[in-house]
Each structure stands twice: as C-alpha cells, then as structure tokens.
Design an enzyme around this catalytic site. Sequence first.
Site, mmCIF file in Angstrom:
data_model
loop_
_atom_site.group_PDB
_atom_site.id
_atom_site.type_symbol
_atom_site.label_atom_id
_atom_site.label_comp_id
_atom_site.label_asym_id
_atom_site.label_seq_id
_atom_site.Cartn_x
_atom_site.Cartn_y
_atom_site.Cartn_z
ATOM 1 N N GLY A 53 39.281 36.175 32.578
ATOM 2 C CA GLY A 53 38.937 35.329 33.721
ATOM 3 C C GLY A 53 37.570 34.676 33.538
ATOM 4 N N ASN A 76 42.310 50.019 35.441
ATOM 5 C CA ASN A 76 41.048 49.394 35.037
ATOM 6 C C ASN A 76 40.339 48.820 36.238
ATOM 7 O OD1 ASN A 76 40.441 46.249 34.848
ATOM 8 N ND2 ASN A 76 42.676 46.513 34.742
ATOM 9 N N ASN A 106 42.065 31.265 32.132
ATOM 10 C CA ASN A 106 42.211 32.031 33.377
ATOM 11 C C ASN A 106 40.903 31.854 34.157
ATOM 12 O OD1 ASN A 106 41.802 34.786 34.927
ATOM 13 N ND2 ASN A 106 43.988 34.677 34.506
ATOM 14 N N CYS A 137 42.893 39.550 41.466
ATOM 15 C CA CYS A 137 42.158 40.667 40.868
ATOM 16 C C CYS A 137 41.808 41.691 41.946
ATOM 17 C CB CYS A 137 40.886 40.193 40.194
ATOM 18 S SG CYS A 137 39.971 41.579 39.490
ATOM 19 N N LYS A 172 48.361 32.935 39.644
ATOM 20 C CA LYS A 172 48.794 34.312 39.340
ATOM 21 C C LYS A 172 48.873 35.152 40.608
ATOM 22 C CE LYS A 172 47.760 37.981 36.043
ATOM 23 N NZ LYS A 172 47.039 38.229 34.793
ATOM 24 N N GLY A 250 53.992 42.364 33.173
ATOM 25 C CA GLY A 250 53.949 43.721 33.698
ATOM 26 C C GLY A 250 54.667 44.712 32.811
ATOM 27 N N GLY A 272 50.176 42.381 28.159
ATOM 28 C CA GLY A 272 48.803 42.830 28.372
ATOM 29 C C GLY A 272 48.505 44.157 27.719
HETATM 30 C C1 LIG Z 1 41.551 45.659 31.191
HETATM 31 C C2 LIG Z 1 42.287 44.571 31.931
HETATM 32 C C3 LIG Z 1 41.610 43.405 32.323
HETATM 33 C C4 LIG Z 1 42.275 42.401 33.021
HETATM 34 N N1 LIG Z 1 41.610 41.252 33.353
HETATM 35 C C5 LIG Z 1 42.278 40.232 33.965
HETATM 36 C C6 LIG Z 1 41.626 38.985 34.249
HETATM 37 O O1 LIG Z 1 40.452 38.764 33.923
HETATM 38 N N2 LIG Z 1 42.328 38.029 34.921
HETATM 39 C C7 LIG Z 1 43.646 38.205 35.262
HETATM 40 O O2 LIG Z 1 44.254 37.303 35.839
HETATM 41 N N3 LIG Z 1 44.306 39.364 34.965
HETATM 42 C C8 LIG Z 1 43.654 40.363 34.327
HETATM 43 N N4 LIG Z 1 44.319 41.536 34.026
HETATM 44 C C9 LIG Z 1 45.750 41.685 34.396
HETATM 45 C C10 LIG Z 1 46.701 41.395 33.215
HETATM 46 O O3 LIG Z 1 46.564 40.065 32.746
HETATM 47 C C11 LIG Z 1 48.172 41.660 33.617
HETATM 48 O O4 LIG Z 1 48.514 40.832 34.697
HETATM 49 C C12 LIG Z 1 48.422 43.115 34.008
HETATM 50 O O5 LIG Z 1 47.689 43.998 33.178
HETATM 51 C C13 LIG Z 1 49.908 43.508 33.927
HETATM 52 O O6 LIG Z 1 50.424 43.341 32.622
HETATM 53 P P1 LIG Z 1 50.538 44.551 31.535
HETATM 54 O O7 LIG Z 1 51.231 45.679 32.231
HETATM 55 O O8 LIG Z 1 51.300 43.975 30.384
HETATM 56 O O9 LIG Z 1 49.125 44.908 31.167
HETATM 57 C C14 LIG Z 1 43.658 42.563 33.336
HETATM 58 C C15 LIG Z 1 44.339 43.727 32.926
HETATM 59 C C16 LIG Z 1 43.684 44.727 32.235
HETATM 60 C C17 LIG Z 1 44.458 45.965 31.817
#
Ligand SMILES: Cc1cc2nc3c(=O)[nH]c(=O)nc-3n(C[C@H](O)[C@H](O)[C@H](O)COP(=O)(O)O)c2cc1C
Length: 311
Positions: A53, A76, A106, A137, A172, A250, A272
């Site tokens: 972001g 997190n 982002n 977030c 998002k 997700g 992610g």
């Molecule tokens: C450590 C971490 C940092 C994240 N930072 C952001 C971010 O800056 N902006 C955002 O839109 N989503 C952020 N996310 C969310 C992820 O982009 C994603 O939507 C979420 O982790 C679900 O996907 P996953 O299960 O594959 O990780 C973050 C996720 C994690 C684990």
Amino acid sequence: MAEAINHDPRLAVEIAGIRFNNPVIGASGTFGYGLEFAELIDLNRLGGFATKGLSARPLSGNPPPRIVETHGGMLNAIGLQNIGARAFIKEKLPPLRRYDTRIIANVFGYSDDDYVEAITILNDGEGIAAYELNISCPNVKEGGIVIGNSPESAARLTEKARRASTRPLIVKLSPNVTDVTLVAREIAGAGADCLSLINTIVGMSVDVNTRRPRLSYGTGGLSGPAIRPIAVRMVYEVARAVDVPLIGIGGIACATDALEFIIAGATAIQIGTANYYDPTVTMKVIDGLSAHCQRDRIKALNSLTKSISTE
Ligand SMILES: Cc1cc2nc3c(=O)[nH]c(=O)nc-3n(C[C@H](O)[C@H](O)[C@H](O)COP(=O)(O)O)c2cc1C
C-alpha cells in the site's frame, strides 16, 4: 528489455481494458515492490502484482511484534509501512519497467484527501497499469477498514478516486462486514472498474503466559488457507450482485484453489501469504492452470469465470 516468453494464450485475461498474460497476480503487502521477487521467479511470466500500500508520504507502520503464525495462516498488523508514492516512482518504477508484467499500485490513505493525493502523485508514474484502493486494511485506526465498511463512505471515496485517477480503478473489499454485497454494489455504482476481494479478516491471538495479545497492535488481519472458504463464498456472492470484473484473493496456494475462485466468479486471482512459504508459488499456479486447460481441453480459461452450477 523484457525477455521473450511463450505465454500460454489460453490463460490471457482482460480487466478494465488491461491485458494480463495470465490471471495470476502477487497480492499487496506480500510481494514487496515486485523487485524483491526478481531473483526468485521470472517476473516476465507473472500476470501482474500489486505493490505494498502506497501513501502520499512514507509510513513506518506499527511497532513489533507485527506477525504471528496461526493454524493454516497468519495474523499481521504491519500497519501500512511503505516508502511513499514519490519514492516508489523514483526508485522502484524504473527497474520494474524492464519486466513484462502488469504493475498495480495499491493505494492507502487516512482520509479521502490522502487517497486522492497519493493517486495524483502516482498518475505521473509511467508503467503503472491500474490502482487498487485499499479501503479494507484492519490494522490502522483511521482510513482503511473504517472507510471500507461503510457503504456511504466507500462510495464517496470511490467517486473521488475515480475523478482523480487517470487509470483503471480496482477497489479492494473488506470481509469484515455482515453482507459484502451491500458495499460492493455501492462501490461499483460509484465508478469502480473492478473489485478485488478479500482483504484480511480481523483476528486476535493471546500469549497465555503474559496474558497479553501476541501482536503489539492487539488485533491483526488473518490471511492464508484458513480464510479461503470465506473468500470463495464472498466472491460467489459479489459476482451475483455486480457487473464489474472481480479479482479473487484469500488463501490461494495451488491451481485448484485459483480455479475455485474463477468458477465462483473471479476473472483473475491474487496470491498473498503462500509467497512467504513458497516464493515460487505463483509460477506453479500458472503451470497448474495451463495443465488444467490441457487436460480438460479448455480453449480460454476465462470461459470458466462464474461457471459455477448450484443446481
Ligand atoms: C503481511 C501482509 C501485509 C499486507 N499488506 C497489504 C496492503 O498493504 N494493502 C492491501 O490492500 N492488502 C494487504 N494485505 C492483504 C493481502 O493483499 C491479501 O488480501 C490477504 O492477505 C488475503 O490473501 P492471502 O490469504 O493469499 O494472503 C497484506 C497481507 C499480509 C499477510
């Protein structure tokens, strides 16, 4: 110059006029600024990635501990640590432009004006394909989820961002709501070109010895395979509520996981948390999607989008 890659034409998708060589996108916050992965995978093979972001000014995030492992995932509370939109343009975009992959910026802010300011700065960044508005977030006290959980404020910000942006706008969605379709409809009606979902789910973990939360922020965002069924359900619901394309996110860790989202209604997917335990997972998912098309004689993967049968 980007190396010549033989992309599987069956995997190509288009979202808001942007062509992705395949539907596999690195998720924001887990993929750094893309360059961190250049030595681990061939970025030219990747459909695209979303940056951490970016805000108008640099942010240092929350104090540690900021990450806790959980069954099937992690919590997190990083809190939007980033180098700021200007430094991204100056330091990260020039080397990134060498790669044939779609760069999604982002965007984050504490107020509507912050988001608009970040977008206005990023409009000058050559090579950005689209913006992804993080209004979901859970790890900040203002902005983020505070905006994304209210249909009215989400729609108001989407309208302002749409006016400020010279590029396609992905918004998002937060899963931390009772009915995700309410906010999805408002955001789509306010001019979003695409919706991505889901962001992390608010959770908590307690250290039984100190009797304190294991994250300094108290709560955190749950991600990883544990959240996948919730995310698939939300993509399924939103696909029935709006006409804009969806990016499913997700807990995706293999091609079968990605296919679940596509069949439920997604045009593309983001990966992610799985990048943390396997930095090559995006490449494996691309190969797995090709193998699926080959096996089932599918000419275009996007023909599977929203092909779910519930009879
Ligand atoms: C450590 C971490 C940092 C994240 N930072 C952001 C971010 O800056 N902006 C955002 O839109 N989503 C952020 N996310 C969310 C992820 O982009 C994603 O939507 C979420 O982790 C679900 O996907 P996953 O299960 O594959 O990780 C973050 C996720 C994690 C684990």
